[in-house]
Design an enzyme around this catalytic site. Structure first.
Site, PDB file in Angstrom:
ATOM      1  N   TYR A  53       0.858  -1.209   0.000  1.00 34.77           N
ATOM      2  CA  TYR A  53       0.000   0.000   0.000  1.00 34.77           C
ATOM      3  C   TYR A  53       0.882   1.243   0.000  1.00 34.77           C
ATOM      4  O   TYR A  53       1.798   1.341   0.824  1.00 34.77           O
ATOM      5  CB  TYR A  53      -0.891   0.042   1.240  1.00 34.77           C
ATOM      6  CG  TYR A  53      -1.945  -1.026   1.350  1.00 34.77           C
ATOM      7  CD1 TYR A  53      -2.325  -1.800   0.267  1.00 34.77           C
ATOM      8  CD2 TYR A  53      -2.568  -1.274   2.573  1.00 34.77           C
ATOM      9  CE1 TYR A  53      -3.297  -2.784   0.409  1.00 34.77           C
ATOM     10  CE2 TYR A  53      -3.540  -2.243   2.712  1.00 34.77           C
ATOM     11  CZ  TYR A  53      -3.888  -3.006   1.628  1.00 34.77           C
ATOM     12  OH  TYR A  53      -4.850  -3.978   1.779  1.00 34.77           O
ATOM     13  N   GLY A 216     -17.685   1.497  -0.829  1.00 35.26           N
ATOM     14  CA  GLY A 216     -18.505   2.669  -0.520  1.00 35.26           C
ATOM     15  C   GLY A 216     -19.953   2.551  -0.951  1.00 35.26           C
ATOM     16  O   GLY A 216     -20.786   3.381  -0.568  1.00 35.26           O
ATOM     17  N   LEU A 218     -22.252   0.568   0.046  1.00 35.49           N
ATOM     18  CA  LEU A 218     -23.169   0.355   1.166  1.00 35.49           C
ATOM     19  C   LEU A 218     -23.303   1.571   2.081  1.00 35.49           C
ATOM     20  O   LEU A 218     -24.046   1.526   3.059  1.00 35.49           O
ATOM     21  CB  LEU A 218     -22.728  -0.875   1.967  1.00 35.49           C
ATOM     22  CG  LEU A 218     -22.767  -2.195   1.176  1.00 35.49           C
ATOM     23  CD1 LEU A 218     -22.189  -3.344   1.991  1.00 35.49           C
ATOM     24  CD2 LEU A 218     -24.198  -2.519   0.751  1.00 35.49           C
ATOM     25  N   THR A 219     -22.618   2.658   1.738  1.00 35.27           N
ATOM     26  CA  THR A 219     -22.886   3.917   2.439  1.00 35.27           C
ATOM     27  C   THR A 219     -24.152   4.574   1.915  1.00 35.27           C
ATOM     28  O   THR A 219     -24.690   5.490   2.548  1.00 35.27           O
ATOM     29  CB  THR A 219     -21.725   4.911   2.264  1.00 35.27           C
ATOM     30  OG1 THR A 219     -21.640   5.289   0.870  1.00 35.27           O
ATOM     31  CG2 THR A 219     -20.403   4.307   2.711  1.00 35.27           C
ATOM     32  N   GLY A 220     -24.601   4.131   0.739  1.00 32.53           N
ATOM     33  CA  GLY A 220     -25.808   4.692   0.137  1.00 32.53           C
ATOM     34  C   GLY A 220     -25.578   5.918  -0.711  1.00 32.53           C
ATOM     35  O   GLY A 220     -26.535   6.489  -1.248  1.00 32.53           O
ATOM     36  N   LYS A 221     -24.309   6.338  -0.868  1.00 29.77           N
ATOM     37  CA  LYS A 221     -24.083   7.587  -1.616  1.00 29.77           C
ATOM     38  C   LYS A 221     -23.943   7.385  -3.121  1.00 29.77           C
ATOM     39  O   LYS A 221     -23.955   8.355  -3.866  1.00 29.77           O
ATOM     40  CB  LYS A 221     -22.865   8.327  -1.070  1.00 29.77           C
ATOM     41  CG  LYS A 221     -21.530   7.648  -1.246  1.00 29.77           C
ATOM     42  CD  LYS A 221     -20.431   8.512  -0.604  1.00 29.77           C
ATOM     43  CE  LYS A 221     -19.058   7.857  -0.704  1.00 29.77           C
ATOM     44  NZ  LYS A 221     -18.022   8.668  -0.032  1.00 29.77           N
TER      45      LYS A 221
END
Length: 314
Positions: A53, A216, A218-221
């Protein structure tokens, strides 16, 4: 802060595992320090990184471990932390490699960057599918006996190679993996539950799912392609813009509204309610995002919530 013990170890962790892939990528060193301070101030202690990373930035990686090492040195809190890193991933300079030679070289480089004498949990990040299992495990045996690594774990190994690893470890008195880091979340269930869960239960592994929030989604954005510009990783949600993905978002919306919570918090709480799950791996780049993560272990979903989420994501 409720802490649990990683199976077959003496390591005690908070139930959120901070993913260090953002360090040196979407966060510079100062921003990374601020996030790490907030994470530990809230009582959490488990940090996940890898030697590669963020290789996609400079072609070789090492930035994340370096930042974590600088932070550990400045804060003087190494003994309070559980640090996990990995070996074997591919970069522009080398392919996947879990040979003994590569492991012995890589562990010393990770220790140097992390500015520590030992790594708590050392993962086989990816399998090269050619190094004999016994060679890999004998390398781990050597570095454990040298005090450089405390325990080993596995990430992207096939079920077959995982089985072989346990068989060889048992027959040759070599170290055994104590944990598994699989791709597992509300929209990615089948592979883990069908192929890995039986091995997890047989060998009593602790499980630390990566991409716990599905890049991301499942953050709904991300509800349409027009939303992808909201972050550098937005396009990773494209594959979930389908009937199943929208059904999961609808279920998350309902449960989040019921508990006056966030969709991401609910998605993580669902993971934490599953058997064998120790701590989902998640990242954050702001204090607001961090709070969403911190709330997950506190949110206890009821039978109705779990049934709704299970049905939508089945």
């Amino acid at each position: 802060m409720e802490k649990i013990q990683i199976n077959n170890t003496d390591l005690k962790i908070g139930r959120i595992n901070f993913g260090g892939n953002v360090f040196g990528w979407t966060l510079n060193e100062q921003q990374s320090f601020e996030i790490l301070d907030a994470f530990t101030d809230a009582g959490f202690n488990f940090i996940d990184t890898a030697d590669t990373y963020s290789w996609w930035v400079n072609g070789k990686g090492g930035q994340s471990e370096t930042i974590i090492g600088n932070w550990l040195k400045q804060r003087g809190n190494r003994k309070d932390m559980v640090i996990a890193t990995k070996v074997g991933s591919e970069t522009k300079q080398h392919g996947f490699d879990i040979s003994k030679k590569h492991i012995l070289k890589s562990v010393d480089e990770s220790l140097q960057r992390l500015q520590t004498d030992y790594i708590d949990l050392y993962y086989t990040h990816f399998d090269d599918n050619k190094t004999p299992v016994e060679e890999t495990l004998s390398a781990y045996d050597e570095i454990i006996k040298a005090g450089k690594v405390r325990y080993i774990a596995a990430s992207n190994l096939s079920p077959e190679r995982l089985v072989a690893s346990f068989d060889v470890a048992e027959k040759n008195n070599l170290p055994k993996y104590v944990a598994l880091q699989p791709h597992y979340n509300l929209v990615e269930r089948a592979n883990y539950e069908k192929d890995y869960l039986p091995l997890v239960e047989k060998h009593k592994l602790s499980v630390f799912p990566y991409w716990a929030l599905a890049s991301g989604f499942l953050t709904g954005k991300y509800r349409s392609e027009a939303d992808f510009g909201k972050s550098v990783r937005g396009a990773g949600s494209k594959k979930y813009l389908n009937d199943k993905g929208f059904a999961v978002l609808d279920a998350l919306d309902k449960v989040a509204t019921k508990h006056s919570s966030k969709q991401a918090t609910v998605a993580l709480a669902w993971l934490l309610a599953q058997p064998n799950i120790g701590a989902p791996i998640v990242s954050a780049t702001s204090q607001q995002q961090l709070q969403t993560l911190f709330d997950a272990p506190k949110l206890k979903l009821d039978t109705e919530d779990l049934a709704l989420l299970n049905s939508a994501s089945a």
